[in-house]
Scaffold this active site. Structure first.
Site, mmCIF file in Angstrom:
data_model
loop_
_atom_site.group_PDB
_atom_site.id
_atom_site.type_symbol
_atom_site.label_atom_id
_atom_site.label_comp_id
_atom_site.label_asym_id
_atom_site.label_seq_id
_atom_site.Cartn_x
_atom_site.Cartn_y
_atom_site.Cartn_z
ATOM 1 N N GLN A 1 7.280 -23.612 -6.515
ATOM 2 C CA GLN A 1 7.810 -24.464 -5.468
ATOM 3 C C GLN A 1 9.247 -24.892 -5.760
ATOM 4 O O GLN A 1 9.984 -25.275 -4.857
ATOM 5 C CB GLN A 1 6.907 -25.702 -5.314
ATOM 6 C CG GLN A 1 7.360 -26.702 -4.265
ATOM 7 C CD GLN A 1 7.365 -26.150 -2.855
ATOM 8 O OE1 GLN A 1 6.439 -25.444 -2.468
ATOM 9 N NE2 GLN A 1 8.410 -26.463 -2.093
ATOM 10 N N LYS A 2 9.679 -24.813 -7.025
ATOM 11 C CA LYS A 2 11.075 -25.161 -7.348
ATOM 12 C C LYS A 2 12.035 -24.340 -6.500
ATOM 13 O O LYS A 2 13.047 -24.836 -6.033
ATOM 14 C CB LYS A 2 11.373 -24.935 -8.836
ATOM 15 C CG LYS A 2 12.822 -25.267 -9.206
ATOM 16 C CD LYS A 2 13.105 -25.048 -10.671
ATOM 17 C CE LYS A 2 13.234 -23.588 -11.019
ATOM 18 N NZ LYS A 2 14.523 -23.002 -10.562
ATOM 19 N N SER B 1 13.602 -24.316 -15.826
ATOM 20 C CA SER B 1 14.394 -23.207 -15.309
ATOM 21 C C SER B 1 14.916 -22.390 -16.473
ATOM 22 O O SER B 1 15.257 -22.945 -17.533
ATOM 23 C CB SER B 1 15.574 -23.721 -14.478
ATOM 24 O OG SER B 1 16.490 -22.675 -14.193
ATOM 25 N N MET C 1 12.000 -13.050 -13.433
ATOM 26 C CA MET C 1 13.158 -12.372 -14.009
ATOM 27 C C MET C 1 13.171 -12.540 -15.526
ATOM 28 O O MET C 1 14.219 -12.425 -16.180
ATOM 29 C CB MET C 1 14.459 -12.909 -13.401
ATOM 30 C CG MET C 1 14.612 -12.560 -11.938
ATOM 31 S SD MET C 1 16.342 -12.468 -11.388
ATOM 32 C CE MET C 1 16.926 -14.117 -11.761
ATOM 33 N N HIS D 1 6.809 -20.572 -15.500
ATOM 34 C CA HIS D 1 6.232 -19.244 -15.253
ATOM 35 C C HIS D 1 4.764 -19.205 -15.686
ATOM 36 O O HIS D 1 3.919 -18.605 -15.005
ATOM 37 C CB HIS D 1 7.004 -18.167 -16.041
ATOM 38 C CG HIS D 1 8.427 -18.004 -15.628
ATOM 39 N ND1 HIS D 1 9.467 -18.327 -16.455
ATOM 40 C CD2 HIS D 1 8.981 -17.549 -14.480
ATOM 41 C CE1 HIS D 1 10.615 -18.058 -15.845
ATOM 42 N NE2 HIS D 1 10.341 -17.593 -14.642
ATOM 43 N N LEU E 1 10.876 -16.327 -19.909
ATOM 44 C CA LEU E 1 9.712 -17.078 -19.450
ATOM 45 C C LEU E 1 9.633 -18.464 -20.092
ATOM 46 O O LEU E 1 9.979 -18.658 -21.252
ATOM 47 C CB LEU E 1 8.436 -16.292 -19.745
ATOM 48 C CG LEU E 1 8.336 -14.899 -19.105
ATOM 49 C CD1 LEU E 1 7.003 -14.250 -19.445
ATOM 50 C CD2 LEU E 1 8.525 -14.966 -17.589
ATOM 51 N N HIS E 2 9.172 -19.423 -19.301
ATOM 52 C CA HIS E 2 9.000 -20.800 -19.758
ATOM 53 C C HIS E 2 7.708 -21.349 -19.148
ATOM 54 O O HIS E 2 6.959 -20.611 -18.488
ATOM 55 C CB HIS E 2 10.213 -21.657 -19.387
ATOM 56 C CG HIS E 2 10.594 -21.588 -17.935
ATOM 57 N ND1 HIS E 2 9.803 -22.093 -16.922
ATOM 58 C CD2 HIS E 2 11.690 -21.063 -17.321
ATOM 59 C CE1 HIS E 2 10.395 -21.906 -15.758
ATOM 60 N NE2 HIS E 2 11.533 -21.264 -15.971
#
Length: 284
Positions: A151-152, A188, A32, A39, A35-36
């Site tokens: 996996q988060k 996040s 979405m 991602h 980005l961090h």
């Protein structure tokens, strides 16, 4: 000039996808935006698995409730493209809401009732129906051979694996381990909402889960004891969780005693304006 190809319409994506030689594998990384590093871990793994990588950037209104943060969810496509630049060549699919839902919200809804109404689904009714529906749309639009998810978002990952199995999508779903800040806080997009002191408090979400993991590794198998350990850590920081659950990793069914299948201990909590989730996998 960016070397990242950014497509904004379904027609453009169809033309691109039709141009990919049939022998080449295609990997999809649905996001979405905002980005961090979490991602980017997905993108990096995708690049090792397939010569063609598509990163979708779409803030999906169908997975937000009426009082959630759809309008203020962070959006900056230009910044996202700059972050992706070192990973070229890759293709970004960034459609508008009108492009994805030209007649308003989808009248066809995909749901996995036993998995979408538990854990995060209790506090966010309809959320995972929106997720499953948009992911199915993205799969049909981009036609990937594999798709990578963090996996988060373990509940989302389990639901999408079930969706692919039940609907016979010819797609391999790959879960990628959670990327964490040095404090342990899971990366996040919603971490942007936290003040510095709230970030310090939020780090104890993982500290609680880690304490339960240590207890498990020391032989504890009872769900109530593992959950109690998480509760102790959160209470010490005045964190009131929305839920703490111990479930089967694949089916999301509650577990009283861990036996021979991987289990998931997961939680959600609101810190300031941010609703945060995290989990660890307990493998017997």
């Amino acid at each position: 000039m960016s070397r990242i190809t950014c497509l904004e319409t379904l027609d453009a994506m169809k033309r691109f996808r039709d141009s990919v030689p049939s022998h080449q594998k295609v990997a999809l990384v649905p996001t979405m935006g905002a980005l961090h590093a979490g991602h980017l871990a997905l993108v990096e793994q995708a690049k090792t698995l397939a010569p063609v990588v598509i990163v979708s950037i779409f803030v999906n209104p169908m997975q937000f409730g009426p009082h959630e943060d759809f309008e203020k969810y962070p959006r900056n496509l230009e910044n996202d493209l700059a972050i992706l630049e070192p990973y070229h060549p890759l293709t970004v699919f960034a459609p508008s809401v009108m492009e994805m839902y030209p007649h308003g919200p989808s009248r066809t809804i995909i749901t996995v009732p036993s998995m979408t109404t538990v854990m995060c689904g209790l506090g966010r009714p309809g959320h995972f129906d929106g997720v499953a529906t948009v992911v199915a749309k993205l799969f049909n639009i981009t036609r990937p051979h594999m798709a990578l998810f963090g996996q988060k978002d373990a509940q989302q990952l389990a639901i999408i694996k079930q969706l692919v199995e039940d609907l016979n999508f010819p797609i391999k779903i790959i879960g990628v381990p959670t990327v964490r800040e040095t404090s342990g806080l899971a990366m996040s997009s919603r971490n942007q909402y936290l003040t510095p002191s709230q970030k310090e408090q939020a780090a104890f979400l993982y500290q609680g889960l880690y304490a339960a993991q240590v207890l498990f590794e020391n032989g504890e198998r009872r769900a109530n004891q593992l959950i109690h350990k998480v509760q102790q850590v959160l209470q010490s920081q005045n964190i009131d969780p929305e839920y703490i659950a111990l479930v089967d990793q694949r089916t999301l069914e509650p577990i009283e005693v861990i036996t021979d299948s991987p289990a998931l201990i997961a939680l959600a909590a609101r810190i300031g304006q941010a609703r945060l989730i995290d989990n660890v996998v307990l493998v017997p």
